[in-house]
Design an enzyme around this catalytic site. Structure first.
Site, PDB file in Angstrom:
ATOM      1  N   ARG A   1      -5.204   3.206 -10.055  1.00 28.95           N
ATOM      2  CA  ARG A   1      -4.745   1.894  -9.666  1.00 28.95           C
ATOM      3  C   ARG A   1      -4.088   1.073 -10.771  1.00 28.95           C
ATOM      4  O   ARG A   1      -3.482   0.051 -10.494  1.00 28.95           O
ATOM      5  CB  ARG A   1      -5.912   1.070  -9.087  1.00 28.95           C
ATOM      6  CG  ARG A   1      -6.759   1.797  -8.065  1.00 28.95           C
ATOM      7  CD  ARG A   1      -5.933   2.371  -6.935  1.00 28.95           C
ATOM      8  NE  ARG A   1      -5.201   1.367  -6.203  1.00 28.95           N
ATOM      9  CZ  ARG A   1      -5.696   0.652  -5.205  1.00 28.95           C
ATOM     10  NH1 ARG A   1      -6.933   0.846  -4.805  1.00 28.95           N
ATOM     11  NH2 ARG A   1      -4.951  -0.248  -4.593  1.00 28.95           N
TER      12      ARG A   1
ATOM     13  N   ARG B   1       5.393  14.159   4.662  1.00 26.44           N
ATOM     14  CA  ARG B   1       4.524  13.190   5.329  1.00 26.44           C
ATOM     15  C   ARG B   1       5.209  11.836   5.489  1.00 26.44           C
ATOM     16  O   ARG B   1       4.943  11.114   6.454  1.00 26.44           O
ATOM     17  CB  ARG B   1       3.197  13.063   4.575  1.00 26.44           C
ATOM     18  CG  ARG B   1       3.296  12.666   3.105  1.00 26.44           C
ATOM     19  CD  ARG B   1       1.951  12.927   2.409  1.00 26.44           C
ATOM     20  NE  ARG B   1       1.877  12.444   1.040  1.00 26.44           N
ATOM     21  CZ  ARG B   1       2.262  13.139  -0.033  1.00 26.44           C
ATOM     22  NH1 ARG B   1       2.771  14.361   0.117  1.00 26.44           N
ATOM     23  NH2 ARG B   1       2.119  12.640  -1.239  1.00 26.44           N
TER      24      ARG B   1
ATOM     25  N   HIS C   1       5.021   5.756   0.415  1.00 29.97           N
ATOM     26  CA  HIS C   1       3.690   6.154  -0.048  1.00 29.97           C
ATOM     27  C   HIS C   1       2.951   4.954  -0.618  1.00 29.97           C
ATOM     28  O   HIS C   1       3.555   3.922  -0.926  1.00 29.97           O
ATOM     29  CB  HIS C   1       3.829   7.248  -1.107  1.00 29.97           C
ATOM     30  CG  HIS C   1       4.607   8.421  -0.624  1.00 29.97           C
ATOM     31  ND1 HIS C   1       4.020   9.541  -0.065  1.00 29.97           N
ATOM     32  CD2 HIS C   1       5.948   8.640  -0.569  1.00 29.97           C
ATOM     33  CE1 HIS C   1       4.973  10.392   0.306  1.00 29.97           C
ATOM     34  NE2 HIS C   1       6.142   9.861   0.010  1.00 29.97           N
ATOM     35  N   GLY C   2       1.651   5.110  -0.797  1.00 25.16           N
ATOM     36  CA  GLY C   2       0.845   4.006  -1.295  1.00 25.16           C
ATOM     37  C   GLY C   2       1.391   3.408  -2.575  1.00 25.16           C
ATOM     38  O   GLY C   2       1.530   2.186  -2.701  1.00 25.16           O
TER      39      GLY C   2
ATOM     40  N   TRP D   1      -4.588  16.074   2.729  1.00 25.78           N
ATOM     41  CA  TRP D   1      -5.297  15.854   1.460  1.00 25.78           C
ATOM     42  C   TRP D   1      -5.858  14.438   1.366  1.00 25.78           C
ATOM     43  O   TRP D   1      -6.791  14.206   0.603  1.00 25.78           O
ATOM     44  CB  TRP D   1      -4.391  16.164   0.276  1.00 25.78           C
ATOM     45  CG  TRP D   1      -4.308  17.632  -0.010  1.00 25.78           C
ATOM     46  CD1 TRP D   1      -4.668  18.653   0.810  1.00 25.78           C
ATOM     47  CD2 TRP D   1      -3.830  18.238  -1.209  1.00 25.78           C
ATOM     48  NE1 TRP D   1      -4.429  19.863   0.205  1.00 25.78           N
ATOM     49  CE2 TRP D   1      -3.915  19.640  -1.039  1.00 25.78           C
ATOM     50  CE3 TRP D   1      -3.309  17.742  -2.402  1.00 25.78           C
ATOM     51  CZ2 TRP D   1      -3.525  20.533  -2.029  1.00 25.78           C
ATOM     52  CZ3 TRP D   1      -2.920  18.632  -3.388  1.00 25.78           C
ATOM     53  CH2 TRP D   1      -3.026  20.020  -3.200  1.00 25.78           C
ATOM     54  N   ASN D   2      -5.302  13.471   2.106  1.00 22.25           N
ATOM     55  CA  ASN D   2      -5.961  12.164   2.204  1.00 22.25           C
ATOM     56  C   ASN D   2      -7.353  12.368   2.802  1.00 22.25           C
ATOM     57  O   ASN D   2      -8.341  11.805   2.311  1.00 22.25           O
ATOM     58  CB  ASN D   2      -5.190  11.204   3.107  1.00 22.25           C
ATOM     59  CG  ASN D   2      -3.851  10.783   2.538  1.00 22.25           C
ATOM     60  OD1 ASN D   2      -2.832  10.919   3.200  1.00 22.25           O
ATOM     61  ND2 ASN D   2      -3.828  10.250   1.310  1.00 22.25           N
TER      62      ASN D   2
ATOM     63  N   CYS E   1      -2.772  14.060  -3.842  1.00 21.29           N
ATOM     64  CA  CYS E   1      -1.707  14.861  -3.220  1.00 21.29           C
ATOM     65  C   CYS E   1      -0.409  14.752  -4.008  1.00 21.29           C
ATOM     66  O   CYS E   1       0.206  15.754  -4.365  1.00 21.29           O
ATOM     67  CB  CYS E   1      -1.504  14.401  -1.786  1.00 21.29           C
ATOM     68  SG  CYS E   1      -0.441  15.475  -0.829  1.00 21.29           S
TER      69      CYS E   1
ATOM     70  N   GLU F   1       5.866   9.595  -3.799  1.00 19.99           N
ATOM     71  CA  GLU F   1       4.579   9.114  -4.301  1.00 19.99           C
ATOM     72  C   GLU F   1       4.563   9.200  -5.829  1.00 19.99           C
ATOM     73  O   GLU F   1       5.346   9.945  -6.436  1.00 19.99           O
ATOM     74  CB  GLU F   1       3.444   9.960  -3.696  1.00 19.99           C
ATOM     75  CG  GLU F   1       2.032   9.655  -4.185  1.00 19.99           C
ATOM     76  CD  GLU F   1       1.593   8.214  -3.958  1.00 19.99           C
ATOM     77  OE1 GLU F   1       2.198   7.314  -4.574  1.00 19.99           O
ATOM     78  OE2 GLU F   1       0.639   7.998  -3.198  1.00 19.99           O
ATOM     79  N   ARG F   2       3.698   8.425  -6.436  1.00 16.71           N
ATOM     80  CA  ARG F   2       3.483   8.508  -7.883  1.00 16.71           C
ATOM     81  C   ARG F   2       3.095   9.930  -8.264  1.00 16.71           C
ATOM     82  O   ARG F   2       2.346  10.591  -7.553  1.00 16.71           O
ATOM     83  CB  ARG F   2       2.361   7.542  -8.264  1.00 16.71           C
ATOM     84  CG  ARG F   2       1.941   7.593  -9.710  1.00 16.71           C
ATOM     85  CD  ARG F   2       0.783   6.621  -9.926  1.00 16.71           C
ATOM     86  NE  ARG F   2       0.207   6.765 -11.239  1.00 16.71           N
ATOM     87  CZ  ARG F   2      -0.913   6.173 -11.631  1.00 16.71           C
ATOM     88  NH1 ARG F   2      -1.569   5.392 -10.788  1.00 16.71           N
ATOM     89  NH2 ARG F   2      -1.376   6.349 -12.847  1.00 16.71           N
TER      90      ARG F   2
ATOM     91  N   ARG G   1       3.089   2.785   4.393  1.00 17.75           N
ATOM     92  CA  ARG G   1       2.500   3.978   3.785  1.00 17.75           C
ATOM     93  C   ARG G   1       2.318   5.005   4.893  1.00 17.75           C
ATOM     94  O   ARG G   1       1.790   4.687   5.968  1.00 17.75           O
ATOM     95  CB  ARG G   1       1.152   3.652   3.140  1.00 17.75           C
ATOM     96  CG  ARG G   1       0.507   4.849   2.471  1.00 17.75           C
ATOM     97  CD  ARG G   1      -0.873   4.523   1.927  1.00 17.75           C
ATOM     98  NE  ARG G   1      -1.476   5.703   1.348  1.00 17.75           N
ATOM     99  CZ  ARG G   1      -2.745   5.798   0.993  1.00 17.75           C
ATOM    100  NH1 ARG G   1      -3.552   4.763   1.162  1.00 17.75           N
ATOM    101  NH2 ARG G   1      -3.207   6.916   0.472  1.00 17.75           N
ATOM    102  N   HIS G   2       2.786   6.222   4.660  1.00 20.39           N
ATOM    103  CA  HIS G   2       2.735   7.274   5.682  1.00 20.39           C
ATOM    104  C   HIS G   2       1.349   7.402   6.311  1.00 20.39           C
ATOM    105  O   HIS G   2       0.330   6.971   5.740  1.00 20.39           O
ATOM    106  CB  HIS G   2       3.121   8.616   5.055  1.00 20.39           C
ATOM    107  CG  HIS G   2       2.186   9.045   3.950  1.00 20.39           C
ATOM    108  ND1 HIS G   2       0.947   9.598   4.195  1.00 20.39           N
ATOM    109  CD2 HIS G   2       2.307   8.966   2.613  1.00 20.39           C
ATOM    110  CE1 HIS G   2       0.346   9.856   3.052  1.00 20.39           C
ATOM    111  NE2 HIS G   2       1.137   9.478   2.071  1.00 20.39           N
ATOM    112  N   GLY G   3       1.295   8.023   7.483  1.00 10.06           N
ATOM    113  CA  GLY G   3       0.017   8.293   8.130  1.00 10.06           C
ATOM    114  C   GLY G   3      -0.834   9.247   7.298  1.00 10.06           C
ATOM    115  O   GLY G   3      -0.341   9.897   6.366  1.00 10.06           O
TER     116      GLY G   3
END
Length: 256
Positions: free
Chosen positions: A117, A62, A188-189, A16-17, A23, A89-90, A10-12
């Site tokens: 989630r 990112r 991404h997450g 916005w994190n 994001c 990302e989603r 998962r990117h750094g």
């Protein structure tokens, strides 16, 4: 017996994190802390002796920036990097730009957890009145996609992320792994969680509690059929990793 090694990342941390906002498809660069996370990840992987043959990222900066920083810290800048929207990302739809903790206050922590989630619950879709609609859909990076712009998602569940990711996994990434390449997916997450669900056969119920912190490499050791031969390993200082996981899980809670 392990035949292949696959790394998910998962990117750094992005700006916005840090601000605890959804994001999603808004293009944000890494924060200063995110740059450090990516560099530290690369140094860790280099110290442990890993070498990559192919890297795959999303189209979002990112994700790409993280891959560059990791490879730079490893002295492997020459490794080919391939980008695809299917690793994005989603798409959080109308939730994009909103603060998670404020939403928990307004809608309740359980509803925010479901939006963030759950496996098959899709947030309300983005429409043309949304402040970030034009920024996303007028971006020329999406002219490069393998589907017309009007067919790109306006909102996604995790299930829908997996549905758009799997063709790319099967047709592009799997052949590279099976040819003997060691692959890093810097994404991404949620794109990483979706792939973990597929590879590890995680249940729809259990995927809710799978959390990936930013900048922490995940090692999967796979057999010849790309089935895991041991549990996934989050590499690095385990105390720091657990603290980072708790930080991610707390993002959708009302601030005390």
């Amino acid at each position: 017996m392990s035949k292949y090694k696959l790394f998910l990342l998962r990117h750094g941390e992005g700006a916005w994190n840090k601000e605890n906002r959804f994001c999603s498809w808004v293009d944000q660069k890494l924060s200063e802390a995110g740059v450090v996370e990516a560099q530290e990840c690369g140094r860790l992987l280099k110290e442990q002796g890993y070498k990559f043959d192919r890297v795959f990222t999303s189209l979002l900066s990112r994700s790409v920036q993280t891959a560059w920083l990791v490879l730079g810290a490893m002295g492997q800048e020459w490794v080919p990097v391939t980008k695809s929207w299917r690793l994005n990302e989603r798409h959080y739809g109308a939730l994009i730009g909103l603060n998670r903790a404020e939403m928990a206050l307004n809608h309740g922590e359980e509803q925010v957890k479901l939006w963030r989630r759950s496996y098959d619950i899709t947030p309300p879709p983005i429409d043309e009145s949304h402040p970030y609609f034009a920024e996303i859909y007028n971006d020329r990076r999406y002219d490069t996609c393998d589907v017309p712009k009007e067919q790109l998602p306006r909102s996604e569940s995790l299930k829908e992320v997996l549905d758009r990711l799997l063709p790319y996994w099967n047709e592009v990434i799997v052949p590279e792994i099976k040819s003997g390449c060691t692959v890093l997916i810097s994404a991404h997450g949620n794109s990483c969680r979706a792939l973990l669900k597929h590879l590890e056969n995680v249940s729809e119920k259990d995927i809710v509690s799978v959390t990936l912190p930013t900048g922490i490499p995940v090692l999967l050791e796979l057999d010849e059929d790309l089935k895991p031969v041991k549990p996934r390993q989050l590499l690095g200082d385990q105390e720091k990793i657990q603290a980072a996981i708790k930080k991610v899980e707390d993002q959708g809670k009302v601030k005390a």
